[in-house]
Scaffold this motif. Structure first.
Motif, PDB file in Angstrom:
ATOM      1  N   UNK A   5      -5.351  16.750   0.321  1.00 29.07           N
ATOM      2  CA  UNK A   5      -3.881  16.577   0.399  1.00 29.07           C
ATOM      3  C   UNK A   5      -3.504  15.722   1.592  1.00 29.07           C
ATOM      4  N   UNK A   6      -4.172  15.922   2.711  1.00 29.34           N
ATOM      5  CA  UNK A   6      -3.879  15.119   3.907  1.00 29.34           C
ATOM      6  C   UNK A   6      -4.221  13.653   3.670  1.00 29.34           C
ATOM      7  N   UNK A   7      -5.375  13.428   3.047  1.00 25.91           N
ATOM      8  CA  UNK A   7      -5.781  12.041   2.773  1.00 25.91           C
ATOM      9  C   UNK A   7      -4.793  11.376   1.823  1.00 25.91           C
ATOM     10  N   UNK A   8      -4.358  12.134   0.817  1.00 23.59           N
ATOM     11  CA  UNK A   8      -3.384  11.569  -0.133  1.00 23.59           C
ATOM     12  C   UNK A   8      -2.070  11.224   0.570  1.00 23.59           C
ATOM     13  N   UNK A   9      -1.656  12.073   1.503  1.00 26.31           N
ATOM     14  CA  UNK A   9      -0.402  11.809   2.242  1.00 26.31           C
ATOM     15  C   UNK A   9      -0.533  10.560   3.096  1.00 26.31           C
ATOM     16  N   UNK A  10      -1.672  10.416   3.750  1.00 28.91           N
ATOM     17  CA  UNK A  10      -1.899   9.227   4.584  1.00 28.91           C
ATOM     18  C   UNK A  10      -1.894   7.975   3.726  1.00 28.91           C
ATOM     19  N   UNK A  11      -2.571   8.087   2.581  1.00 35.03           N
ATOM     20  CA  UNK A  11      -2.627   6.932   1.679  1.00 35.03           C
ATOM     21  C   UNK A  11      -1.232   6.530   1.211  1.00 35.03           C
ATOM     22  N   UNK A  12      -0.415   7.521   0.860  1.00 31.50           N
ATOM     23  CA  UNK A  12       0.952   7.243   0.415  1.00 31.50           C
ATOM     24  C   UNK A  12       1.772   6.594   1.521  1.00 31.50           C
ATOM     25  N   UNK A  13       1.584   7.051   2.744  1.00 28.09           N
ATOM     26  CA  UNK A  13       2.326   6.468   3.874  1.00 28.09           C
ATOM     27  C   UNK A  13       1.923   5.023   4.094  1.00 28.09           C
ATOM     28  N   UNK A  14       0.623   4.755   3.960  1.00 26.07           N
ATOM     29  CA  UNK A  14       0.155   3.373   4.161  1.00 26.07           C
ATOM     30  C   UNK A  14       0.730   2.453   3.096  1.00 26.07           C
ATOM     31  N   UNK A  15       0.748   2.929   1.869  1.00 29.94           N
ATOM     32  CA  UNK A  15       1.301   2.110   0.778  1.00 29.94           C
ATOM     33  C   UNK A  15       2.794   1.850   1.005  1.00 29.94           C
ATOM     34  N   UNK A  16       3.498   2.864   1.453  1.00 29.34           N
ATOM     35  CA  UNK A  16       4.946   2.706   1.703  1.00 29.34           C
ATOM     36  C   UNK A  16       5.197   1.698   2.804  1.00 29.34           C
ATOM     37  N   UNK A  17       4.426   1.777   3.871  1.00 27.89           N
ATOM     38  CA  UNK A  17       4.590   0.826   4.969  1.00 27.89           C
ATOM     39  C   UNK A  17       4.267  -0.587   4.518  1.00 27.89           C
ATOM     40  N   UNK A  18       3.278  -0.700   3.652  1.00 29.41           N
ATOM     41  CA  UNK A  18       2.918  -2.031   3.167  1.00 29.41           C
ATOM     42  C   UNK A  18       4.051  -2.643   2.355  1.00 29.41           C
ATOM     43  N   UNK A  20       7.341  -1.898   2.661  1.00 32.59           N
ATOM     44  CA  UNK A  20       8.520  -2.104   3.488  1.00 32.59           C
ATOM     45  C   UNK A  20       8.298  -3.085   4.635  1.00 32.59           C
ATOM     46  N   UNK A  21       7.100  -3.533   4.862  1.00 33.71           N
ATOM     47  CA  UNK A  21       6.807  -4.423   6.005  1.00 33.71           C
ATOM     48  C   UNK A  21       7.447  -5.800   5.780  1.00 33.71           C
ATOM     49  N   UNK A  22       7.908  -6.517   6.849  1.00 34.31           N
ATOM     50  CA  UNK A  22       8.502  -7.864   6.721  1.00 34.31           C
ATOM     51  C   UNK A  22       7.452  -8.870   6.297  1.00 34.31           C
ATOM     52  N   UNK A  23       7.884  -9.919   5.675  1.00 31.76           N
ATOM     53  CA  UNK A  23       6.973 -10.931   5.133  1.00 31.76           C
ATOM     54  C   UNK A  23       6.640 -11.975   6.176  1.00 31.76           C
ATOM     55  N   UNK A  24       6.281 -11.552   7.342  1.00 27.28           N
ATOM     56  CA  UNK A  24       5.880 -12.459   8.413  1.00 27.28           C
ATOM     57  C   UNK A  24       4.377 -12.443   8.543  1.00 27.28           C
ATOM     58  N   UNK A  25       3.874 -13.327   9.363  1.00 27.11           N
ATOM     59  CA  UNK A  25       2.420 -13.390   9.564  1.00 27.11           C
ATOM     60  C   UNK A  25       1.923 -12.121  10.206  1.00 27.11           C
ATOM     61  N   UNK A  26       2.737 -11.616  11.139  1.00 24.48           N
ATOM     62  CA  UNK A  26       2.342 -10.362  11.786  1.00 24.48           C
ATOM     63  C   UNK A  26       2.366  -9.239  10.784  1.00 24.48           C
ATOM     64  N   UNK A  27       3.371  -9.254   9.914  1.00 19.23           N
ATOM     65  CA  UNK A  27       3.456  -8.223   8.889  1.00 19.23           C
ATOM     66  C   UNK A  27       2.297  -8.349   7.913  1.00 19.23           C
ATOM     67  N   UNK A  28       1.908  -9.614   7.633  1.00 19.34           N
ATOM     68  CA  UNK A  28       0.778  -9.829   6.730  1.00 19.34           C
ATOM     69  C   UNK A  28      -0.495  -9.259   7.319  1.00 19.34           C
ATOM     70  N   UNK A  29      -0.673  -9.471   8.605  1.00 15.68           N
ATOM     71  CA  UNK A  29      -1.859  -8.930   9.276  1.00 15.68           C
ATOM     72  C   UNK A  29      -1.843  -7.408   9.256  1.00 15.68           C
ATOM     73  N   UNK A  30      -0.666  -6.855   9.456  1.00 10.74           N
ATOM     74  CA  UNK A  30      -0.542  -5.394   9.423  1.00 10.74           C
ATOM     75  C   UNK A  30      -0.837  -4.874   8.029  1.00 10.74           C
ATOM     76  N   UNK A  31      -0.402  -5.640   7.030  1.00 12.19           N
ATOM     77  CA  UNK A  31      -0.653  -5.227   5.648  1.00 12.19           C
ATOM     78  C   UNK A  31      -2.138  -5.256   5.350  1.00 12.19           C
ATOM     79  N   UNK A  32      -2.801  -6.284   5.895  1.00 12.33           N
ATOM     80  CA  UNK A  32      -4.252  -6.349   5.685  1.00 12.33           C
ATOM     81  C   UNK A  32      -4.948  -5.130   6.286  1.00 12.33           C
ATOM     82  N   UNK A  33      -4.506  -4.762   7.480  1.00 20.29           N
ATOM     83  CA  UNK A  33      -5.106  -3.581   8.109  1.00 20.29           C
ATOM     84  C   UNK A  33      -4.837  -2.319   7.290  1.00 20.29           C
ATOM     85  N   UNK A  34      -3.599  -2.284   6.759  1.00 19.71           N
ATOM     86  CA  UNK A  34      -3.257  -1.109   5.955  1.00 19.71           C
ATOM     87  C   UNK A  34      -4.078  -1.053   4.668  1.00 19.71           C
TER      88      UNK A  34
END
Length: 202
Positions: A5-18, A20-34
């Motif tokens: 359940x914890x892993x699923x929650x983390x995964x859902x949070x990462x997907x949500x952040x991905x 909602x993240x801005x379409x900038x280069x920094x955001x792209x890098x953050x998305x890659x990490x996510x």
């Protein structure tokens, strides 16, 4: 289950952040990490699922082994009970046969003692008969000897009587002179003694 359940929650949070993240280069890098984190989390979830499946299989195998051992234990208990009953019955039968053997030995001892007593009585009776037979044999020989002597004495009396002439007979019975009377009486007494000596004493 809580870890999943914890892993699923983390995964859902990462997907949500991905999303909602801005379409900038920094955001792209953050998305890659996510996304990398998501792949790592997904891999961990799969590994955990595999481990859970392995543990469930081991648990099922353990339960099957437990059930098998339980059945074997029950069967062994029943076998031990049967063996114990068979052992007790064998001991009882052995003791019974032992008692019967002792009883038979006592009967044999009694029969042997009785037979030995009869044999001793027969031996004593046989010895008695042998003694009586020996005595009878000796008595028979003695009787035969006495009979022979009696026959001899009888023949002598007859021969003496036949050899007596009339004059001797008159002389023996002459009441006046008695010339041969004493001699005749002595001869008669001698023959009487010889006859009495050959008399068989019972």
């Amino acid at each position: 289950m809580r870890t999943f359940a914890n892993i699923a929650a983390v995964t859902l949070a990462i997907v949500t952040l991905a999303i909602l993240a801005p379409a900038s280069a920094q955001a792209q890098s953050e998305a890659d990490r996510l996304r990398e984190a998501l792949r790592s989390a997904t891999l961990q979830v799969r590994q955990l699922e595999d481990q859970r499946a392995t543990l469930q299989a081991k648990q099922a195998e353990t339960e099957r082994e437990r059930d098998r051992l339980k059945k074997e234990t029950t069967a062994l208990k029943a076998q031990v009970k049967e063996l114990d009953q068979a052992y007790r019955q064998a001991v009882e039968e052995f003791n019974q046969r032992l008692g019967e053997r002792d009883e038979m030995l006592e009967r044999w001892k009694g029969a042997y003692s009785e037979a030995a007593g009869v044999a001793r009585a027969k031996d004593a009776e046989r010895a008695k008969f042998e003694r009586e037979a020996a005595a009878f044999k000796a008595s028979t020989k003695s009787c035969e000897a006495k009979n022979a002597e009696l026959a001899k004495t009888g023949r002598e009396i007859l021969e003496r009587y036949e050899a007596m002439n009339p004059l001797e007979a008159i002389a023996v019975h002459d009441p006046v002179f008695g010339l041969k009377r004493v001699e005749h009486q002595n001869t008669v007494q001698d023959y009487r003694d010889r006859l009495l000596d050959q008399k068989v004493t019972p």
